[in-house]
Design an enzyme around this catalytic site. Structure first.
Site, PDB file in Angstrom:
ATOM      1  N   ARG A  50      15.352 -19.382 -13.002  1.00 43.17           N
ATOM      2  CA  ARG A  50      14.883 -17.654 -13.105  1.00 43.17           C
ATOM      3  C   ARG A  50      13.185 -18.152 -12.316  1.00 43.17           C
ATOM      4  O   ARG A  50      12.372 -18.512 -13.359  1.00 43.17           O
ATOM      5  CB  ARG A  50      14.631 -16.289 -13.914  1.00 43.17           C
ATOM      6  CG  ARG A  50      16.290 -16.132 -13.946  1.00 43.17           C
ATOM      7  CD  ARG A  50      15.419 -14.775 -14.886  1.00 43.17           C
ATOM      8  NE  ARG A  50      17.617 -14.667 -16.313  1.00 43.17           N
ATOM      9  CZ  ARG A  50      18.186 -14.055 -15.123  1.00 43.17           C
ATOM     10  NH1 ARG A  50      17.041 -12.558 -14.248  1.00 43.17           N
ATOM     11  NH2 ARG A  50      19.989 -13.831 -15.641  1.00 43.17           N
ATOM     12  N   ARG A  89       8.459  -5.253 -17.234  1.00 40.42           N
ATOM     13  CA  ARG A  89       8.086  -5.544 -16.637  1.00 40.42           C
ATOM     14  C   ARG A  89       7.187  -3.390 -16.269  1.00 40.42           C
ATOM     15  O   ARG A  89       7.914  -3.177 -17.234  1.00 40.42           O
ATOM     16  CB  ARG A  89       8.097  -5.916 -15.312  1.00 40.42           C
ATOM     17  CG  ARG A  89       9.533  -5.220 -14.779  1.00 40.42           C
ATOM     18  CD  ARG A  89       9.437  -5.571 -12.879  1.00 40.42           C
ATOM     19  NE  ARG A  89      10.933  -5.349 -12.994  1.00 40.42           N
ATOM     20  CZ  ARG A  89      11.929  -5.818 -11.767  1.00 40.42           C
ATOM     21  NH1 ARG A  89      11.654  -7.111 -11.404  1.00 40.42           N
ATOM     22  NH2 ARG A  89      12.931  -4.803 -11.488  1.00 40.42           N
ATOM     23  N   SER A 133     -25.821   7.671   9.352  1.00 41.19           N
ATOM     24  CA  SER A 133     -24.627   7.962   8.704  1.00 41.19           C
ATOM     25  C   SER A 133     -23.978   6.616   9.864  1.00 41.19           C
ATOM     26  O   SER A 133     -23.662   6.858  10.371  1.00 41.19           O
ATOM     27  CB  SER A 133     -23.975   9.074   8.676  1.00 41.19           C
ATOM     28  OG  SER A 133     -22.971   9.660   8.544  1.00 41.19           O
ATOM     29  N   GLY A 162      13.564 -10.098  -5.705  1.00 35.00           N
ATOM     30  CA  GLY A 162      14.501 -10.938  -4.969  1.00 35.00           C
ATOM     31  C   GLY A 162      14.030 -12.065  -3.598  1.00 35.00           C
ATOM     32  O   GLY A 162      14.505 -12.339  -3.012  1.00 35.00           O
ATOM     33  N   CYS A 202     -19.415   8.225   7.922  1.00 32.66           N
ATOM     34  CA  CYS A 202     -18.587   9.487   8.610  1.00 32.66           C
ATOM     35  C   CYS A 202     -16.994   8.403   8.798  1.00 32.66           C
ATOM     36  O   CYS A 202     -16.253   9.233   9.675  1.00 32.66           O
ATOM     37  CB  CYS A 202     -19.333  10.099   9.178  1.00 32.66           C
ATOM     38  SG  CYS A 202     -19.980  10.073  10.526  1.00 32.66           S
ATOM     39  N   MET A 206      12.353 -14.702  -4.526  1.00 32.47           N
ATOM     40  CA  MET A 206      12.596 -16.459  -5.009  1.00 32.47           C
ATOM     41  C   MET A 206      14.459 -16.907  -5.162  1.00 32.47           C
ATOM     42  O   MET A 206      14.645 -15.517  -5.656  1.00 32.47           O
ATOM     43  CB  MET A 206      11.785 -16.917  -5.628  1.00 32.47           C
ATOM     44  CG  MET A 206      10.233 -16.962  -4.616  1.00 32.47           C
ATOM     45  SD  MET A 206       9.391 -17.559  -5.517  1.00 32.47           S
ATOM     46  CE  MET A 206       8.945 -16.201  -5.956  1.00 32.47           C
ATOM     47  N   HIS A 214      -7.952   9.088  19.718  1.00 33.96           N
ATOM     48  CA  HIS A 214      -7.643  11.019  19.515  1.00 33.96           C
ATOM     49  C   HIS A 214      -6.791  11.932  18.857  1.00 33.96           C
ATOM     50  O   HIS A 214      -6.960  12.364  17.780  1.00 33.96           O
ATOM     51  CB  HIS A 214      -8.522  11.062  21.025  1.00 33.96           C
ATOM     52  CG  HIS A 214      -8.401  12.873  21.070  1.00 33.96           C
ATOM     53  ND1 HIS A 214      -7.521  14.198  21.317  1.00 33.96           N
ATOM     54  CD2 HIS A 214      -9.701  13.821  20.634  1.00 33.96           C
ATOM     55  CE1 HIS A 214      -7.368  15.539  20.993  1.00 33.96           C
ATOM     56  NE2 HIS A 214      -9.110  15.054  20.456  1.00 33.96           N
ATOM     57  N   LYS A 248       7.475 -12.743 -15.192  1.00 32.60           N
ATOM     58  CA  LYS A 248       8.704 -13.146 -16.357  1.00 32.60           C
ATOM     59  C   LYS A 248       8.192 -14.277 -16.949  1.00 32.60           C
ATOM     60  O   LYS A 248       8.479 -13.696 -17.914  1.00 32.60           O
ATOM     61  CB  LYS A 248       9.912 -13.188 -14.807  1.00 32.60           C
ATOM     62  CG  LYS A 248      10.841 -13.574 -15.670  1.00 32.60           C
ATOM     63  CD  LYS A 248      11.975 -13.675 -14.771  1.00 32.60           C
ATOM     64  CE  LYS A 248      12.670 -12.738 -14.059  1.00 32.60           C
ATOM     65  NZ  LYS A 248      13.035 -12.780 -12.747  1.00 32.60           N
ATOM     66  N   TYR A 262     -22.914   8.579  -0.267  1.00 28.87           N
ATOM     67  CA  TYR A 262     -21.423   9.511  -0.043  1.00 28.87           C
ATOM     68  C   TYR A 262     -20.165   8.852   0.788  1.00 28.87           C
ATOM     69  O   TYR A 262     -21.340   7.997   1.403  1.00 28.87           O
ATOM     70  CB  TYR A 262     -21.650  10.747   0.552  1.00 28.87           C
ATOM     71  CG  TYR A 262     -22.751  11.156   1.747  1.00 28.87           C
ATOM     72  CD1 TYR A 262     -21.634  10.681   2.726  1.00 28.87           C
ATOM     73  CD2 TYR A 262     -23.835  10.925   1.872  1.00 28.87           C
ATOM     74  CE1 TYR A 262     -21.830  11.026   4.103  1.00 28.87           C
ATOM     75  CE2 TYR A 262     -24.206  11.003   2.859  1.00 28.87           C
ATOM     76  CZ  TYR A 262     -23.609  11.265   4.080  1.00 28.87           C
ATOM     77  OH  TYR A 262     -24.173  11.092   5.253  1.00 28.87           O
TER      78      TYR A 262
HETATM   79  C1  PEP Z   1     -17.388   6.672  14.658  1.00 31.61           C
HETATM   80  O1  PEP Z   1     -18.302   6.358  14.820  1.00 31.61           O
HETATM   81  O2  PEP Z   1     -17.248   5.985  12.878  1.00 31.61           O
HETATM   82  C2  PEP Z   1     -17.255   7.968  13.656  1.00 31.61           C
HETATM   83  C3  PEP Z   1     -17.619   8.657  12.850  1.00 31.61           C
HETATM   84  O3  PEP Z   1     -17.791   9.170  15.456  1.00 31.61           O
HETATM   85  P1  PEP Z   1     -16.539   9.163  16.175  1.00 31.61           P
HETATM   86  O4  PEP Z   1     -15.419   8.688  15.336  1.00 31.61           O
HETATM   87  O5  PEP Z   1     -16.635  10.455  16.824  1.00 31.61           O
HETATM   88  O6  PEP Z   1     -16.298   8.268  17.557  1.00 31.61           O
END
Ligand code: PEP
Ligand code: MG
Length: 984
Positions: free
Chosen positions: A91, A335, A745, A100, A813, A102, A451, A21, A833
């Site tokens: 303020r 702001r 990976s 909000g 991954c 303080m 899962h 502010k 990647y």
């Molecule tokens: C991991 O373990 O990060 C992975 C990609 O394999 P999963 O989740 O299938 O165990």
């Protein structure tokens, strides 16, 4: 040291010093925009106050007095003047907005005498008395902690007694009585009378604002939004202007563009003859801003010009508050305007077209997390509903459907077109067919990498996981959700973006994807270095991923292919087989099916790399539970396969080494599929075969031999053979493992589980929630990569892997591959990647580009940095430096960095800083030396704090910052170039 700046003075300290502010008021004043007079007490003052345990730093009160005198001079009004008193608001305003959280006190400066003066000069006794009673109330509550309800009750009682419903219907005399009553409440609450000296009012008010930094709600807010606890707040003392002085006055709020759609129109509300509090209190209903044009045309024109000026200056949408007092416009606040994801995209794209910002800035301004809003159906923001229970926000989007308690029913009813939500204790690969047909998933157990969560994210379906308020009685076909008793078939709604579960149906709005979205992503693609792939297991997912811009598949989990109705019995036959022959016979039947799967995926990803991971989960996941087993043989085998800790048991490559025929079948299917697709389409797929859960070089050596042997038996296909890095041992021995691998990976789901020793299935529903609530951990490490722990293991693996094989391909991954902060980390680490669920691909594309933008911007400022790097790099090379200290320097606006070797300061350099604390240097240096004498102490978070060295202050420096000396990391953090390139 200075603690107070007038709005028209240049503090050189920016937002960190003056708060959001305060910096807005100062900049507007300096731009010539009409702002009431005033000054800001800095965050330095607040920090000094808090550090001293609630003692105002020496000289602050006098400094404030001098600035009050200056304000009196400029306004021609005096504090406590019986004729025409100066009134101010006090303020809070921190560097990062905490709306909000303080405290604020208005109308400060009124007392028994000056209230009459105000009545006189305004010719409005009601107004003066009403302002006074508001002061007593706010001051009582904020400064002295008097219970606010007592004031509210007194006001209600008075209205009831007078038979009126609105405050405005009370007469001047009524208000006089109310003021007396309020004084009484104040006296009862505090044991003293309401202070009549305006200077005392002010002194106590800014102390109270400092104190409010520590209020529990402010602490909770900071924790929620990741705001550091040591910033402190600034305090703004602003001359009061009044929008309730008649028909040439009014008040309003306004955005320079529509924050919901992004359209370039003024968007706001206005109320004639009113104060902001009237709007907040809902006493009167404001009208659209266009009404102001009719009512106060001159002020309206001035407002439009001012907003143009502000937007041009800040080059972003502004959200302002204003007041018109007797025809004169004043801005009270400006702001950056918050906006929806759709508006953010439109505004960024249009501002580039208007020449206001660059493409890089447009890309940098979009919050990747916010894009999620656009890719899934959401609960209608205007809907009213009650949340019955909460779980983890495991996969974004909202869904409405009938409760179904098992996957078969979900599949059957889903196929018939019914909207169903699969509600389970937790899901297993067995439930996949039900998940496919359900609108969303709700589980009582499991975390962000359970899962249900992983699969739902992959499918772009909403999921609320680990909902502790959910209990399921399968036998009775009933569930309890946050105390509500429901039956299968009853309708519920879930919001996977925030983890809420609602009994009954709520209205949803569909995903809104427009061309601005595509434009910004295309710009992001031009800017980023990091490639973005998707985790996809089916041709449909692969095609979806490609639509979202995926540049390949980083993880195809083959186990999901074993779960469909026609395959599961064959898979079970294979598992139940006692002899290898029998197992091979079952595998022979699976082979053509697997080959078909791979062909579909290769075709969908033509021209792009596809990483296929060989079977990973423990075999028992494919078998029914002991109770559901249909034969004694099956029961025996289930008992035999039982493991106390299957996540650390016979899975991944351990399985492949013990039952090589499984992996042989998979390799054969991959190679044959690649060949078939090459022949059919004329284009050879880019194939990467990946082995899971490798910890020892020997494991991968044997699996590589298996892969090569089988591939050699088939028609020639080129492919890469690599491994996941999912175990700390694999990361640490990456140099050896790299000898057998063409690529790594990072499977950060398992790597997090194994490095932290946190079960990925249990932690989130159990102790992790406690850890997060109690601040032991700041973030869920299954969601946001634990950079210091797991990230360091990755760093090891990158350095050691590349040490052996400089060309090794590196990707991630695990679920972190789609999380913006973690993507930024992967960029810094120099991965090739990231790979994530198809629906997160756009987020990752954007996040990867934002890192690039950061690095490019910082590179522009390298000359300051280079000098530091020279000093530090030299010391680093000599391996003598242990610490680097950064302390505020003698001159304002500078910090001094000390490199310390052998307990002595070995080098120092003065550096510019962008703001923040400047505490007396002498004392600090002494303290620093004292600390050094007491042995080295290290504060981590190297990247953030080292940026400070170069004066790029991302957060105000604490009084003393002790940094590990690592010039390479400094350079890497600032430039995106890895340390090897910097440190000799
Ligand atoms: C991991 O373990 O990060 C992975 C990609 O394999 P999963 O989740 O299938 O165990
Ligand atoms: Mg894994």
């Amino acid at each position: 040291m200075r603690f107070v700046y007038d709005f028209d003075e240049d503090s050189g300290g920016g937002r960190e010093l003056l708060g959001g502010k305060g910096i807005g008021l100062a900049e507007m004043t300096q731009l010539g925009i009409p702002v009431p007079g005033g000054f800001t007490i800095t965050t330095d003052a607040c920090r000094a106050y808090l550090a001293a345990g609630g003692e105002v730093p020496a000289g602050l009160d006098d400094e404030v007095d001098r600035h009050v005198a200056g304000l009196e001079e400029r306004t021609g009004k005096r504090f406590g003047d019986p004729d025409d008193p100066l009134l101010v608001s006090v303020r809070s305003g921190a560097a990062i907005s905490m709306p909000g959280m303080m405290d604020t006190v208005l109308n400060l400066g009124l007392n028994e005498v000056s209230v009459e003066g105000l009545a006189e000069t305004t010719g409005n006794l009601r107004f003066a008395l009403d302002s006074y009673r508001r002061l007593v109330q706010m001051y009582g509550e904020v400064v002295d902690g008097v219970d606010g309800h007592r004031f509210e009750q007194a006001l209600s009682d008075l209205k009831a007694d007078r038979g009126v419903s609105q405050d405005v219907d009370l007469s001047g005399e009524d208000l006089r009585e109310l003021v007396r009553t309020f004084h009484g409440i104040y006296e009862e609450g505090t044991g003293g009378s309401f202070p009549q000296d305006p200077r005392e009012q002010l002194r106590r008010a800014y102390r109270a604002v400092f104190e409010s930094w520590k209020a529990p709600r402010a602490q909770v807010y900071r924790r929620t939004y990741d705001i550091p606890d040591d910033l402190g707040t600034a305090v703004n003392v602003v001359q009061m202007v009044f929008g309730n002085r008649g028909d040439r006055s009014g008040t309003g709020v306004c955005f320079t563009r529509d924050p919901a759609t992004g359209e370039r129109v003024l968007f706001g509300e206005f109320l004639l003859n009113a104060q902001g509090e009237d709007v907040v209190a809902g006493i009167r209903t404001p009208e659209p801003i266009a009404r102001m044009r009719e009512l106060l045309p001159d002020a309206y024109d001035q407002l439009v010009d001012t907003l143009d000026h502000l937007e041009g200056h800040y080059r972003d949408v502004q959200d302002i508050e204003f007041t018109v007092e007797e025809g004169t416009l004043y801005l009270l606040q400006t702001r950056t305007g918050k906006r929806t994801a759709a508006a953010a995209l439109r505004i960024a794209a249009e501002m580039v077209d208007e020449g206001l910002i660059s493409r890089e800035e447009a890309v940098a301004r979009i919050d990747p997390g916010q894009l999620d809003q656009l890719l899934h159906p959401r609960i209608d923001p205007d809907a009213h509903y009650e949340v019955a229970a909460r779980g983890l926000n495991a996969s974004p989007g909202a869904a409405v459907g009938a409760i179904v308690l098992d996957a078969d029913t979900a599949e059957a009813r889903g196929r018939e077109g019914e909207d169903v939500i699969l509600v389970r204790w937790e899901t297993t690969p067995d439930d996949i067919h039900g998940l496919v047909q359900a609108r969303g998933v709700l589980t009582a157990h499991g975390g962000m990498t359970s899962h249900a969560a992983v699969v739902a994210r992959g499918m772009g379906k909403p999921c609320v996981a680990g909902c502790e308020g959910l209990a399921i009685d399968m036998a009775a076909g009933t569930v309890t959700i946050g105390g509500h008793e429901l039956r299968a078939g009853d309708v519920i709604s879930i919001d996977g973006a925030n983890g809420s579960v609602i009994v009954g149906a709520v209205p949803l709005v569909p995903p809104a994807i427009d061309e601005n979205f595509g434009t910004i992503l295309a710009w992001a693609d031009d800017l980023r270095r990091l490639r973005v792939r998707a985790n996809a297991d089916t041709p449909a997912d692969a095609a979806k991923a490609r639509e979202f811009g995926a540049e390949g598949i980083g993880l195809c989990r083959t186990e999901h292919m074993f779960m469909s109705d026609e395959r599961l019995p064959v898979v079970r036959e294979m598992i139940l087989a006692r002899e290898e022959d029998e197992r091979r016979a079952a595998l022979d039947r699976l082979l053509p099916l697997q080959q078909g799967d791979f062909e579909g995926i290769f075709e969908a990803m033509a021209g792009l790399p596809v990483t296929i991971r060989l079977l990973d989960p423990p075999l028992h996941e494919f078998l029914p539970s002991l109770e559901e087993a249909t034969s004694d043989a099956m029961r025996d085998r289930i008992r035999q396969l039982h493991e106390a800790n299957p996540m650390l048991g016979t899975r991944g490559c351990r399985l492949g080494l013990q039952f090589p025929e499984i992996y042989e079948m998979q390799v054969r299917a991959i190679v044959r599929a690649a060949r078939a697709v090459a022949e059919r389409t004329g284009e050879a797929p880019i194939v990467e075969i990946m082995h899971p859960l490798v910890g020892f070089r020997e494991e991968l050596a044997r699996l590589r031999e298996l892969t090569e042997r089988v591939a050699a038996e088939e028609p020639t296909v080129s492919y890469l053979c690599g491994t996941m890095i999912e175990l700390p041992r694999a990361a640490i021995r990456a140099d050896e493992i790299a000898e057998e691998a063409d690529f790594f990976s990072f499977g950060t789901n398992d790597l997090t589980q194994t490095a932290l020793g946190f079960s990925r299935d249990d932690a989130e529903g159990k102790f992790l929630t406690f850890y997060l609530e109690h601040g032991i951990l700041e973030r869920n490490p299954f969601e946001v990569l634990d950079e210091e722990g797991v990230g360091d293991l990755m760093r090891f693996a990158v350095e050691r892997g590349r040490g052996t094989k400089p060309t090794i391909k590196l990707g991630i991954c695990g679920e972190h591959g789609g999380e913006p902060r973690s993507v930024a980390f992967c960029h810094r680490l120099g991965l090739d990647y990231v790979s994530c669920s198809p629906y997160r691909v756009p987020l990752a594309r954007l996040a990867a580009a934002q890192r690039y933008e950061d690095a490019a911007r910082l590179r522009d400022r390298l000359d300051a940095l280079e000098r530091v790097v020279e000093d530090l790099a030299e010391l680093q090379r000599l391996r003598r430096a242990e610490l680097c200290l950064v302390v505020p320097a003698e001159e304002p606006g500078f910090v001094r960095a000390y490199a310390v070797a052998g307990g002595r300061v070995a080098a120092s350099r003065r550096l510019p800083r962008n703001g923040g604390a400047s505490v007396e240097a002498g004392a600090l240096v002494a303290e620093a030396r004292g600390r050094i004498a007491g042995g080295p102490s290290y504060a981590p978070e190297a990247a953030d704090e080292l940026l400070l060295v170069a004066g790029f202050v991302r957060r105000p420096p604490p009084e003393l910052t002790v940094l590990p000396l690592d010039a390479g990391r400094l350079a890497a953090a600032c430039t995106g170039v890895e340390p090897a390139a910097w440190v000799a």
